[in-house]
Write a protein that holds these residues in place. Structure first.
Motif, short mmCIF file in Angstrom:
data_model
loop_
_atom_site.label_atom_id
_atom_site.label_comp_id
_atom_site.label_asym_id
_atom_site.label_seq_id
_atom_site.Cartn_x
_atom_site.Cartn_y
_atom_site.Cartn_z
N LEU A 1 0.85 -1.20 0.00
CA LEU A 1 0.00 0.00 0.00
C LEU A 1 0.88 1.24 0.00
CD1 LEU A 1 -2.91 1.20 0.24
CD2 LEU A 1 -2.55 1.23 2.72
N SER A 2 0.63 2.13 -0.94
CA SER A 2 1.37 3.40 -0.98
C SER A 2 0.39 4.56 -0.96
CB SER A 2 2.23 3.47 -2.25
OG SER A 2 1.41 3.39 -3.41
N GLY A 3 0.87 5.69 -0.48
CA GLY A 3 0.08 6.92 -0.50
C GLY A 3 0.90 8.00 -1.16
N PRO B 1 1.70 4.49 5.00
CA PRO B 1 0.84 5.62 4.61
C PRO B 1 -0.47 5.61 5.38
CG PRO B 1 0.85 3.93 2.90
CD PRO B 1 1.91 3.55 3.88
N SER B 2 -0.82 6.75 5.94
CA SER B 2 -2.05 6.85 6.74
C SER B 2 -3.11 7.66 6.00
CB SER B 2 -1.75 7.48 8.09
OG SER B 2 -1.29 8.81 7.92
N MET C 1 -6.24 6.42 4.85
CA MET C 1 -7.17 5.73 3.97
C MET C 1 -8.57 5.66 4.59
SD MET C 1 -6.53 2.13 2.05
CE MET C 1 -7.44 1.67 0.59
N LEU D 1 -8.83 -4.20 -0.69
CA LEU D 1 -7.72 -4.09 0.26
C LEU D 1 -7.51 -5.43 0.97
CD1 LEU D 1 -5.67 -2.11 1.57
CD2 LEU D 1 -7.37 -1.71 3.35
N ASP E 1 -7.26 5.20 12.25
CA ASP E 1 -7.01 4.61 10.92
C ASP E 1 -6.78 3.10 11.07
OD1 ASP E 1 -6.74 5.49 8.18
OD2 ASP E 1 -4.65 4.92 8.27
N ARG F 1 -3.83 12.91 -1.83
CA ARG F 1 -3.09 11.67 -1.54
C ARG F 1 -3.80 10.53 -2.24
NH1 ARG F 1 -0.51 10.15 4.17
NH2 ARG F 1 0.91 11.73 3.33
N PHE G 1 -4.06 6.55 -3.06
CA PHE G 1 -3.68 5.26 -2.47
C PHE G 1 -3.65 4.18 -3.55
CE2 PHE G 1 -5.43 7.70 1.05
CZ PHE G 1 -4.47 7.50 2.04
N MET H 1 -3.00 0.09 -4.12
CA MET H 1 -2.90 -1.24 -3.52
C MET H 1 -2.25 -2.18 -4.52
SD MET H 1 -6.76 -1.49 -1.96
CE MET H 1 -7.64 -0.22 -2.85
N GLY I 1 -9.12 9.06 -3.70
CA GLY I 1 -8.09 9.35 -2.71
C GLY I 1 -8.53 10.42 -1.72
#
Length: 484
Positions: free
Chosen positions: A147-149, A170-171, A173, A206, A238, A434, A436, A438, A449
């Motif tokens: 997972l990237s943001g 990354p927070s 989501m 996810l 989160d 941001r 996200f 997956m 996002g």
């Protein structure tokens, strides 16, 4: 409300420079124009109360201690036409594919270093580089970035640019889903009349992405957990939301133990084997045997279980070397090296302060630039030149001169703006997005996002810890309106 709205010298997401709405916002603009001041105020209150009632909070740390706050929310959405979103989506997949190949290469063959594309010392001197611990380790799907943001901005020409890659933990989501839930309460009619891409199946995506990382030694259905530092962490909401929605256990380090290089979760029925750990703890705290011996958050022996292939850890250990602000400069080169393509979405121009010439230039033009600590995040240890005082610049000058390698500088981008409704009026605020991504057996980009907004008038800092808030992000399908 929008009659006297001024776009100024900035690109505005909603309004043209002649005070007319952009085509994809026209229907929303007309709707807002119909509301009275009282109705707008009620919609604002409905949104804030919804966050309060659900306990949607984050923690802010400062010199006075820690404060629990609800996430500030603005009910004017960011709307992106589907064609525009398609380019963002393709650009994000390209970037994440290259960054994952870079991490796999770095911890195995190191071809990119051998060919001199990236300076070896930039990697080997990086505090987030863990070759000693995990070099040569094979991981499920060869995938380091589950997972990237990725933080995107738009400049004064409306050009999207990547500002930052978040590849460790990354927070935010959960706020994407909660923003949408609140907006359905504020504007229920819009979701019936307009074709906005849904988030309905994204939690399932996810969950499937997490489960796709089951180690080869996994027997039967894999068991996954979300490892949190605990309720005092700033992003605890989160962690709690994602674990609950995915239907996996939320655990702390004390809930897990390692026996014979296998990870187990303590339950009232005894020990239960764990195959996948979606961790929200930094590398340094994961295992006191392998990293920081004073860590009370991690699990003793976890790294050995990881190296033996008995457990998957998401995101991968050692990802920090790839989302360091200094390494960010080389991502376009990674895309060219691994994929043979030109970057679809460019970076922001960046100066290394380890270069004496660049350092001299930056120190002479501090009032024009943004200077950042390469290892910091959340808007901390950063100087925004045009908004700084002479005293702040002098303090920062000393820090930079003491350790120039620790800092980079960027031009002050004229961040795009969008209308925000606060305290009974509409005014323009700077925004970013941001996105996200997956990645498991397939790659999926969350539609929309998290749009973050600098609610303090004139501020360029969108981070919630620095007074920023959130907006819902709508991807509007071609045609926009549904048939009645």
């Amino acid at each position: 409300m929008l009659k006297n709205y001024q776009t100024g010298m900035f690109f505005d997401e909603m309004m043209n420079s002649d005070a007319t709405p952009k085509a994809h916002y026209d229907w929303f603009y007309k709707l807002v124009e119909k509301f009275s001041d009282q109705e707008l105020s009620e919609k604002h209150e409905t949104a804030q109360l919804s966050f309060l009632r659900q306990g949607i909070t984050f923690t802010v740390y400062n010199h006075e201690g820690q404060t629990e706050r609800t996430m500030p929310f603005d009910f004017i959405p960011i709307i992106i036409p589907e064609e525009e979103w398609g380019r963002i989506e393709t650009g994000m997949k390209q970037r994440m594919k290259a960054l994952n190949l870079f991490l796999e290469d770095l911890y195995h063959d190191q071809k990119i270093l051998e060919e001199g594309i990236i300076p070896r010392e930039l990697v080997e001197n990086n505090p987030y580089y863990y070759h000693k611990q995990i070099g040569g380790v094979d991981i499920p799907l060869d995938n380091h970035i589950f997972l990237s943001g990725v933080d995107l901005i738009r400049d004064e020409h409306g050009q999207y640019r990547v500002l930052e890659d978040n590849l460790r933990n990354p927070s935010g989501m959960s706020y994407v889903f909660q923003n949408r839930y609140v907006m359905r309460q504020v504007y229920p009619e819009l979701f019936f009349n307009h074709d906005i891409r849904t988030l309905e199946h994204q939690i399932s995506e996810l969950h499937d992405t997490v489960m796709s990382h089951a180690p080869q030694k996994c027997e039967g259905d894999p068991v996954a957990v979300l490892l949190t530092p605990g309720s005092y962490n700033s992003a605890y909401y989160d962690h709690m939301f994602l674990a609950q929605q995915m239907g996996i256990e939320l655990v702390e380090g004390r809930d897990l133990l390692v026996q014979n290089d296998v990870v187990y979760m303590k339950t009232i029925r005894g020990l239960k084997r764990v195959d996948i750990i979606y961790r929200r703890i930094d590398d340094d705290f994961l295992d006191p045997d392998a990293f920081r011996p004073d860590s009370a958050l991690g699990v003793q022996g976890l790294l050995q279980a990881y190296k033996k292939g008995n457990v998957a850890i998401l995101n991968g250990i050692g990802n920090g070397v790839a989302d360091d602000k200094a390494m960010y400069v080389y991502v376009p080169d990674m895309i060219r090296f691994y994929l043979g393509e030109e970057p679809i979405i460019p970076n922001v121009e960046t100066y290394f302060l380890s270069d004496p010439e660049r350092l001299d230039y930056v120190l002479e033009h501090m009032e024009e630039l943004v200077i950042k600590n390469v290892g910091a995040s959340g808007g901390y240890d950063m100087l925004i030149g045009p908004q700084s005082t002479e005293e702040e610049r002098e303090d920062f000058r000393e820090k930079v001169l003491e350790n120039p390698r620790q800092y980079i500088a960027q031009p002050t981008i004229k961040l795009s703006r969008a209308p925000a409704y606060q305290k009974g009026r509409m005014y323009p605020c700077h925004v970013d997005l941001r996105v996200f991504v997956m990645n498991g057996k397939e790659m999926n980009v969350l539609p929309g996002g998290l749009s973050r907004v600098a609610l303090k008038e004139g501020s360029l800092v969108v981070n919630s810890s620095q007074g920023g808030g959130g907006k819902d992000t709508w991807i509007l399908r071609s045609g926009g309106e549904r048939d009645a």
